[in-house]
Design an enzyme around this catalytic site. Structure first.
Site, PDB file in Angstrom:
ATOM      1  N   HIS A   1      -3.069  34.679  23.480  1.00 58.63           N
ATOM      2  CA  HIS A   1      -1.685  33.394  22.798  1.00 58.63           C
ATOM      3  C   HIS A   1      -1.017  34.856  22.762  1.00 58.63           C
ATOM      4  CE1 HIS A   1      -5.492  31.359  22.021  1.00 58.63           C
ATOM      5  NE2 HIS A   1      -4.512  30.252  21.855  1.00 58.63           N
TER       6      HIS A   1
ATOM      7  N   GLU B   1      -3.464  21.741  33.518  1.00 57.96           N
ATOM      8  CA  GLU B   1      -1.788  22.119  33.550  1.00 57.96           C
ATOM      9  C   GLU B   1      -1.259  22.095  34.876  1.00 57.96           C
ATOM     10  OE1 GLU B   1      -4.294  23.954  31.936  1.00 57.96           O
ATOM     11  OE2 GLU B   1      -3.496  23.848  29.687  1.00 57.96           O
TER      12      GLU B   1
END
Lengths: 390, 450
Positions: free
Chosen positions: A192, A121
């Site tokens: 999530h 990321e």
């Protein structure tokens, strides 16, 4: 000991009221906390005729029924076609993305412009910053908002401060857009489900945007990619990817990145929210207006979380005298705190009740507790009742 | 961050992605699996297609490899080491300009370090011992190449044409500073020199360089008539421990970006010696692991630096582009910064020894004297001239007004937000209400500049 086949069959028989993977099982006796019916919600354009008001396009603009991921896909395709400086990358975007948002785009625009990156990321966002500095319009995808933190340094210390520190050189990364799916999905647990928007609304230099529907998503994303010269953190409520379906104009259009949207006008109370909880608010308002005859409640979609449209909110609360802010992420130092503080400062003499916040609790998204954690219709309904009764 | 494979395969709201059929139009075969022939000495694992089987269990040990050698052209006495190589392909006046650029940085360092000690600027960092890395690499680049620096590369700015006035304007944060007085001293930047403004967070610029290089590559593909450009990125061996280093080299390799990474390995990250920074063979040995062509070079040898950078630039642009890693070895002769007393963690004798033994400026001077193109008179004349010039710009920059106060709020976004406009009015009201509490006299246009 091995189970007999019958035992196993009985063991695996689905419980009537359960969707097999979801923790969002409504209580059998629920009156308020019913599943959101996206097919009838007034927040979505179920016919092509209601588009013009929200998109500013002519009444006869051709449209197509799309869900949220298809609308994102349509916006990305439009942007890639419109400007060769647009490039799209992230983890697994080449085959279409784990949520199908980039489906077919590599085939159409080539692997130089639509490609997979290594699984990093900080690398994805750092790479995007460099490309944006050299005049490209990178659209970087972080697979889940929960995984944006390795890139936090790049977003906060680099992307947000780039134009400011370059100053007179005019160097900037205005072409940068970072997309990320966010929010609860019924079974996303700790990693999530997160909505980290308030971590970014504390950062001058970043624009933070969250659409509520397919048509909003397309217009806001196109605006972020093609028109906006500031870095944008674009958060997509993942539960809406397939659930929210509406008519979306097929042509290109943009929506402003700094304007709230009054979804439903009203005179007695202002409910302010953004993203998926707007559907919850809409259902709660419908229930409240039915329960308390003559009450008329205004619903506003912030859309831009930072910099945000303080004027529209203050005008609304000055008119209604009451306000509730609703968001999924936790209470402490959330977007609601900023909105509520601004209201008490800017509409103090007009307030008839304290500004209420209906939000996630200050805990983590434990797998089986989600339906108790995110704001639901009952909690918003109760907040409306308390605020009106104050 | 640890992410389980399962976590990455999270299901969307309604249906597992695994059950979503790929569109026929967009399907690409990502790998091929070939069944193993009987008696085959290898199988094509997708993760390492050329690996052969072995029945001998032996772990790869780093110590079994000899350390990557250090390329040099000229020794510490200014003598060309390899006599078979013939003369260096450089013009005398070019060499003299490199020399003067190194000396300029060195003199500026001495004066500014002292100025900070006198409290005339807030902070400073010198480049002592590393002037050769900066000037030697920069002189091999074209003006179009895009540079991302860390903070100890004043020589790169000087070599690319950054003027003494620009250095001083930045250091004193006056109204001529392109950074508009927002950044700490030594955070230089220049658009016209294609050199980005330096930021303090270490290693963040390394992935930027990869992304910028990718942009340059795409722009060259679109328009073959523009001159080909590379991105160049400087960082220290300490910064190479950051995750951004790993991310950047890996992404640069997988995306075939025309970028040259130049690591200044000067032995220390503030007080931390390399023994506490890494246990492999420096930074160069890592490049190979990323599939990147790598070289280690003597950073005190400006000719080696120049040759290596020139060749790296050529290689980076070959066949559509690829990254190259250069590890330049040197020694940080000075303190880390004006906020550091390095004798708290290293012996004075070690530093003195390095100063005496070798430094890039003395080495080039010897080479020039050996060639009869330099002598004590020229040296004195050059140093006096440069010193005068530095002091002149120093005095002018120190006297100059600070930028307008409104620059505190501009450039956060392209347009100032309503919120910022309101906050600007509020600080203005405060200053006007309590004039005794706020001194705005040193800012251009005083309160009107807000």
């Amino acid at each position: 000991m091995a189970c007999s086949r019958n035992t196993l069959r009985r063991f695996l028989r689905p419980l009537q009221q359960y969707r097999s993977y979801s923790s969002a099982a409504p209580s059998p006796s629920a009156q308020l906390n019913l599943p959101i019916d996206y097919k009838t919600t007034p927040l979505l354009h179920h016919s092509s005729s209601s588009i013009l008001a929200s998109t500013g396009l002519p009444n006869n603009a051709p449209s197509k029924r799309l869900n949220l991921y298809q609308a994102i896909n349509s916006a990305l395709r439009t942007a890639l076609s419109a400007d060769e400086d647009v490039i799209l990358f992230g983890e697994d975007v080449a085959f279409g993305g784990v949520f199908r948002c980039s489906v077919d785009l590599q085939t159409e625009f080539g692997s130089e412009r639509v490609f997979n990156t290594p699984l990093t990321e900080q690398g994805i966002v750092g790479f995007a910053i460099g490309a944006a500095a050299e005049g490209m319009k990178p659209v970087a995808e972080i697979q889940f908002a929960d995984y944006v933190y390795p890139a936090f340094d790049q977003l906060v210390n680099e992307a947000a401060k780039f134009r400011y520190r370059e100053g007179g050189t005019d160097g900037n990364v205005g072409g940068l857009v970072v997309r990320m799916p966010c929010g609860g999905v019924g079974h996303g647990a700790l990693y999530h489900s997160q909505s980290p928007e308030s971590l970014f609304t504390h950062i001058p230099g970043l624009r933070v945007v969250m659409p509520r529907s397919p048509a909003q998503a397309k217009g806001l994303l196109l605006s972020a990619i093609l028109e906006c010269n500031d870095p944008v953190v674009f958060m997509e409520p993942k539960i809406l990817y397939r659930a929210a379906v509406e008519h979306v104009p097929t042509e290109s259009y943009t929506l402003p990145l700094d304007k709230a949207d009054i979804i439903k006008p009203g005179s007695d109370l202002t409910v302010i929210s953004y993203g998926q909880p707007l559907y919850v608010c809409s259902a709660a308002i419908a229930a409240a207006e039915k329960a308390f005859k003559g009450v008329n409640i205004e619903l506003i979609d912030l859309r831009a979380l930072y910099p945000w449209d303080r004027k529209t909110i203050l005008e609304s609360v000055s008119k209604t005298g009451r306000a509730i802010v609703v968001h999924e992420s936790m209470l402490n130092a959330g977007v609601g705190a900023e909105v509520a503080a601004t209201i008490q400062e800017g509409a103090f003499l007009r307030l008839e009740a304290p500004v209420k916040r209906v939000t996630g609790w200050s805990t983590h998204s434990g797998l089986i507790y989600e339906r108790f954690n995110v704001p639901d219709v009952a909690r918003v309904f109760d907040a409306i009742k308390q605020t009106l009764d104050y | 961050m640890f992410i389980s494979f399962v976590g990455r395969c999270a299901r969307p709201a309604a249906r597992s992605t695994l059950r979503t059929s790929r569109s026929a139009r967009g399907s690409i075969r990502w790998g091929t699996s070939i069944s193993q022939q009987p008696g085959s000495d290898h199988v094509r694992f997708p993760g390492a297609v050329d690996s052969k089987f072995t029945t001998e269990m032996s772990f790869v040990t780093p110590s079994a490899n000899t350390a990557i050698p250090t390329y040099r052209v000229v020794d510490s006495d200014g003598i060309i080491v390899d006599k078979t190589r013939g003369a260096l392909d450089v013009k005398d006046e070019e060499v003299i300009s490199w020399y003067k650029n190194m000396v300029t940085v060195n003199i500026m360092d001495t004066i500014m370090f002292e100025a900070q000690r006198q409290g005339r600027l807030s902070f400073y960092m010198v480049s002592a011992g590393e002037e050769g890395i900066a000037v030697g690499s920069a002189c091999a680049l074209t003006p179009d190449d895009v540079v991302f620096a860390q903070y100890r590369e004043a020589g790169v700015f000087k070599q690319r044409g950054y003027t003494l006035k620009e250095f001083m304007s930045q250091l004193f944060a006056n109204r001529n500073d392109t950074g508009r007085g927002r950044n700490m001293p030594v955070h230089y930047g220049s658009k016209k020199l294609n050199t980005y403004t330096i930021s303090s967070p270490l290693a963040t610029q390394i992935p930027h360089a990869a992304g910028a290089a990718y942009a340059l590559k795409l722009q060259a593909l679109r328009n073959p008539n523009i001159p080909q450009r590379i991105a160049v990125c400087y960082f220290g061996e300490g910064a190479a421990s950051e995750g951004d280093f790993h991310a950047a080299l890996n992404i640069a390799a997988t995306r075939s970006c025309p970028v040259v990474f130049i690591c200044r390995n000067n032995g220390y990250a503030i007080s931390t010696p390399t023994l506490e920074q890494y246990r492999g063979d420096g930074i160069a040995s890592r490049g190979v692991g990323y599939g990147i062509d790598t070289i280690r070079v003597d950073g005190n040898d400006i000719f080696a630096m120049r040759q290596v950078t020139k060749e790296a630039r050529r290689m980076a642009l070959e066949d559509g582009g690829r990254p190259i890693l250069i590890e330049a070895m040197s020694y940080r002769v000075s303190h880390h910064s004006t906020s550091d007393d390095s004798f708290a963690y290293r012996a004075r004798v070690e530093v003195e020894d390095w100063k005496r033994r070798d430094n890039p400026i003395a080495r080039l001077r010897k080479w020039m004297e050996n060639r009869g193109m330099w002598n004590d008179d020229l040296e004195r004349e050059a140093r006096e001239g440069i010193r005068k010039e530095v002091l002149k710009e120093f005095a002018a920059a120190e006297r100059e007004k600070k930028p307008r106060l409104k620059e505190m709020f501009t450039d956060v976004y392209e347009e100032m937000t309503e919120e910022s406009k309101g906050q600007r009015e509020e600080i203005k009201r405060m200053i006007e209400t309590y004039p005794a509490e706020y001194d705005v006299s040193e800012f251009e246009d005083g309160i009107k500049g807000l």
